[in-house]
Enzyme design. Structure first.
Site, PDB file in Angstrom:
ATOM      1  CG  HIS A 121      56.774 100.954 -46.403  1.00  0.00           C
ATOM      2  ND1 HIS A 121      56.915  99.873 -45.577  1.00  0.00           N
ATOM      3  CD2 HIS A 121      57.124 100.527 -47.640  1.00  0.00           C
ATOM      4  CE1 HIS A 121      57.318  98.831 -46.269  1.00  0.00           C
ATOM      5  NE2 HIS A 121      57.470  99.199 -47.541  1.00  0.00           N
ATOM      6  CG  ASP A 122      55.935 100.700 -41.862  1.00  0.00           C
ATOM      7  OD1 ASP A 122      55.177 100.978 -40.921  1.00  0.00           O
ATOM      8  OD2 ASP A 122      55.527 100.395 -42.992  1.00  0.00           O
ATOM      9  N   GLY A 139      62.050  99.978 -47.028  1.00  0.00           N
ATOM     10  CA  GLY A 139      61.114  99.903 -45.912  1.00  0.00           C
ATOM     11  C   GLY A 139      61.719  99.306 -44.654  1.00  0.00           C
TER      12      GLY A 139
END
Length: 262
Positions: A121-122, A139
Site C-alpha cells: 500500500h501507498d 508500505g
C-alpha cells in the site's frame, strides 16, 4: 469489441477500452478501468478502485487492487493507479492504498516487473524501473526513475531509492539509497556507483565524473555527512554539465527520512 474470453467474469460496471484483451478465468471488479491496448492473461484478479493505463501486458495469476495488508484498513475507498506500457509478470500482487497516507498506490510507465513481486500500500514506483523476481516492497516505499532491484530483495517501509540506483541480489534495504549508487547485502553496503547503467543511459564523461566524485565524497574519503554534502554542493560550479545530477543528489539527501545507506 473488447476481447473477453467467455470464461472470464467482468463486472458490467467495469470500464474497459474496446481494444483490451482478457484471458480465460480472469475476474475484473466493478470499479476497474483499463486503457487501450492492455492485455490481461488467464486467472488474474483485478479488483478495487484500480485504474490501468494503455498498452500494459499483465501475465497469468496476477492479483491487482486487493485490499492492503494493513490492520488499520477498514474498507475505505482507496486506489491503485498503474500507468502505461508496463510488463507485469506472473503472481505479482499490487495492493490498494490506505487512508492517511494519500490512499493511492502508484506505478508509473515503462516498468519491467518480474514474477512474484509485491508492491504494498501507498508505494510509488516511478518510470523505467526493473524489479527482479520476488522483489518485495513494504508500505510507502518510493522507487525513482531507472531503479534496478535484484531478485529476492526486501525493502523496508518508508524507504526511498534514488534515480538510477541499483540494488543487488537478496539484499535487505532498511535505509534510503542515494541516486546512482550500487548497493547490496544484508546488512546493506554501498559497493560503488551504477556505472554500467549510467553508460547505457548515455551519461556523458563529465556526468559520470561528477557521479564518481559524489560517491567518493560520501563513501571513500572518511567525511561526515555534512562535510560530504558541502563537497557535493561545491561540485555544481566545477561541473556545470552535471548540475542537474548534483541537484538531484543534494535534494535526495536533504529529504531523506530514514538516513542514507553508508
Amino acid at each position: 469489441m473488447t476481447q473477453v474470453h467467455p470464461t472470464a467474469i467482468v463486472d458490467p460496471k467495469a470500464e474497459l477500452d474496446p481494444s483490451v484483451a482478457v484471458g480465460p478465468y480472469t475476474v475484473i471488479g466493478p470499479h476497474v478501468r483499463i486503457g487501450a491496448g492492455t492485455t490481461i492473461g488467464p486467472h488474474c484478479v483485478i479488483e478495487g478502485r484500480t485504474t490501468i493505463g494503455r498498452d500494459n501486458r499483465i501475465f497469468q495469476f496476477a492479483s491487482l487492487g486487493a485490499i492492503p495488508q494493513d490492520k488499520k484498513y477498514a474498507g475505505e475507498p482507496t486506489e491503485l493507479v498503474i500507468g502505461d506500457r508496463n510488463l507485469i509478470r506472473e503472481f505479482c500482487t499490487f495492493n490498494l492504498g490506505v487512508p492517511g497516507a494519500g490512499g493511492v498506490t502508484r506505478v508509473g510507465h515503462d516498468n519491467w516487473i518480474m514474477a512474484y513481486t509485491h508492491i504494498a500500500h501507498d508505494c510509488r514506483v516511478d518510470n523505467h524501473t526493473t524489479l527482479s523476481n520476488q522483489t518485495t516492497l513494504a508500505g510507502h516505499v518510493h522507487l525513482a526513475d531507472w531503479v534496478t532491484i535484484g531478485g529476492l530483495t526486501g525493502i523496508h517501509q518508508f524507504v526511498s531509492i534514488g534515480a538510477h540506483a541499483m540494488i543487488g541480489f537478496a539484499s535487505a534495504v532498511t535505509q534510503d539509497v542515494p541516486p546512482f549508487m550500487l548497493v547490496d547485502g544484508n546488512p546493506l553496503a554501498v559497493r560503488g556507483f551504477n556505472i554500467v547503467g549510467l553508460r547505457r543511459r548515455d551519461f556523458s564523461a563529465q556526468r559520470l565524473a561528477a557521479v564518481k566524485q559524489m560517491h567518493r565524497l560520501l563513501y571513500r574519503q572518511g567525511k561526515t555527512l555534512d562535510e560530504a554534502r558541502a563537497g557535493i554542493a561545491a561540485l555544481a560550479a566545477e561541473m556545470p554539465e552535471a548540475a542537474e545530477d548534483i541537484a538531484l543528489m543534494e535534494s535526495f539527501i536533504a529529504n531523506s527520512t530514514r538516513g542514507i545507506a553508508r
